[in-house]
Structure formats: structure tokens, C-alpha cells
Design an enzyme around this catalytic site. Structure first.
Site, PDB file in Angstrom:
ATOM      1  N   GLU A  92     114.342 -12.271  27.240  1.00  0.00           N
ATOM      2  CA  GLU A  92     115.190 -11.136  26.864  1.00  0.00           C
ATOM      3  C   GLU A  92     115.228 -10.051  27.938  1.00  0.00           C
ATOM      4  O   GLU A  92     115.633  -8.919  27.658  1.00  0.00           O
ATOM      5  CB  GLU A  92     114.691 -10.536  25.547  1.00  0.00           C
ATOM      6  N   HIS A  98     103.538  -0.539  37.513  1.00  0.00           N
ATOM      7  CA  HIS A  98     102.997  -0.197  38.829  1.00  0.00           C
ATOM      8  C   HIS A  98     102.034   0.960  38.595  1.00  0.00           C
ATOM      9  O   HIS A  98     102.415   1.948  37.969  1.00  0.00           O
ATOM     10  CB  HIS A  98     104.102   0.199  39.792  1.00  0.00           C
ATOM     11  N   CYS A 113     116.607  -7.315  25.247  1.00  0.00           N
ATOM     12  CA  CYS A 113     117.939  -7.502  24.669  1.00  0.00           C
ATOM     13  C   CYS A 113     117.809  -8.017  23.242  1.00  0.00           C
ATOM     14  O   CYS A 113     116.723  -8.333  22.765  1.00  0.00           O
ATOM     15  CB  CYS A 113     118.706  -8.523  25.493  1.00  0.00           C
TER      16      CYS A 113
END
Lengths: 147, 147
Positions: A92, A98, A113
Site C-alpha cells: 500500500e 531517518h 493507500c
């Protein structure tokens, strides 16, 4: 992509797939049509940001909690006492992190999504990194006035 | 992370590293202190979005053009006629792409730290996918009023 029909489990009560015209995988939610929601997440005063295995584990839990399916993951450690970069490719979309342990800062993004809920990742991130402060921004990706 | 000193080549004339206090890798540019710039890029009316090798090649060129160093890449094809998801882990953060060829739409993000310029990726993206329209948003990640 071809994963926007989403997983089986999340609440999809407000999501409708198109029923006519050419096949596509955008979703309509609350009357707005787009590809998916993309969260930009900043963690401040956070812990365990130079522990590669911990970062990997927390990110996978956070991704799973959105209802997403993990296809691939890669995490890189920049050295003793230094930060970590990691990405998960999802059916999705993706999750990334980071970290700058020297600033107790981590930059994440979660793009999911279909029926997945990016906000469902937050409890795992809070539990894993115990940030003193969390900043959020959201983009609805692919937002358009086209039918 | 430990890559915020950036590559050798980009213009770093407006970037200063901290010279005293504990070592860290945030940058100061034009008087503003942050970790790096994160571009959110939407391509519309774009081409070749279901060609995995092409998407891989264009994304690597775009990342290189920012001045970044690619540490790892992974691209996934969702099937014949369907979209592609891909990520590059950089020494300076990441690049991602997710494509919906049935909508001629692609969602990218480019997060680069230090001396890298995310906008330098745009010519390669325009040449590779010939989008009719490009939407951009920028986040300065890790922006803080802390010294």
C-alpha cells in the site's frame, strides 16, 4: 499500484471503489477522491534512535498496525552512536525513518493507500521511541477534482 | 544519521556546519537550522509508469542528480498493466515512487540532507515520465528554533 483495494481488516465503511468506467484503484472517502494519505512525522526528544534492530522492529509493528502488508524492508546503520535509515515497501506504498540520535530527532513518513490508516501507526512509534514531542502533517496524495 | 556533511560536489556556499558544542549533523542554510528538505511530488498525465526497469532507471538518475549516494534500491511491480512501487535508501535519506498508470499518476517523495538539492531531481523526472502537470510541496524536516 494495484493494492488500493486494501487489506481485509480495516474499517472501510466510508470507502467506495468505482463501479463503472475504466478500472482504477483510487478511493473515495467522505466524498473526496485520492490515492492515499501520506503522514509526515517528526519525533523530538526520542530514545533508542541508534539501535538498528529496535528501529526495524518498531517500524514493522507500526506498519502492520496501519493494516498494511510489508513487501520488503531495508535498514542501514551509519555507525556506532550514529543514526539509522530504514524503509519498508508496502503493498500500500511505504514507511521510512531517518534518525539523528545526537539530536534525539527522527524524521518518518508513512504513506498508505486504500483501507489502511496511517494514524494507527502512532501508538507503536510512541511506545518504541518515547518522544517528548510529535509533529504531524498530512498530505492527501493524488487529490484531484477529476471524477 | 551521519551523512549530513553531504557529498563533495553540490554548492554548499550557504551551508555551515556547527563548529562548537556537541557534534551533530543538522545544517544551517540561509540562517535556518534543520535536517534536510523533503519534497512531495505528484506527477499527472505521466507516461511509462508501468515499466519497472524504466522507473528504476529514472529514479536512480533523479537521485544521483541531487548529489546523493544510493545505498540500496528495491522496486516492486504489481503486475501486467499495473503500477510500480520503488524506494532508494540514500546516505542522505530516501527517494520513493508509487505509480498508478491507469490514472497516469505517480506519487514521489525525495528527502535529502546536507548539501544535496532535491529540486535537481526534477529534470530527470520530467524527461523520464513527461508529465503534463507537476505538483510540489516542500517540508523542511527537523526545523526547530533550538540552537
Amino acid at each position: 499500484m494495484n493494492a488500493l483495494t486494501g487489506p481485509d481488516t480495516p474499517d472501510t465503511s466510508t470507502i467506495t471503489a468505482p463501479t463503472d468506467g475504466p478500472k482504477d484503484y483510487f478511493v473515495t472517502r467522505d466524498g473526496v477522491r485520492y490515492a492515499g494519505a501520506h503522514l509526515i512525522i517528526d519525533l523530538w526528544d526520542a530514545d533508542r534512535l541508534c539501535d538498528l534492530e529496535h528501529v526495524d522492529r518498531v517500524l514493522r509493528q507500526a506498519a502492520a498496525d496501519t493494516g498494511a502488508t510489508i513487501l520488503h524492508g531495508h535498514f542501514h546503520h551509519f555507525g556506532e552512536g550514529c543514526g539509522v535509515s530504514g524503509v519498508l515497501v508496502l503493498a500500500e506504498s511505504h514507511v521510512s525513518i531517518h534518525t539523528w540520535p545526537e539530536r534525539r530527532y527522527a524524521a518518518l513518513d508513512i504513506f498508505v493507500c486504500g483501507g489502511c490508516d496511517p494514524y494507527a501507526a502512532l501508538p507503536a512509534l510512541r511506545a518504541g521511541f518515547t518522544p517528548g514531542r510529535v509533529q504531524l502533517a498530512e498530505h492527501k496524495r493524488g487529490l484531484s477534482d477529476a471524477p
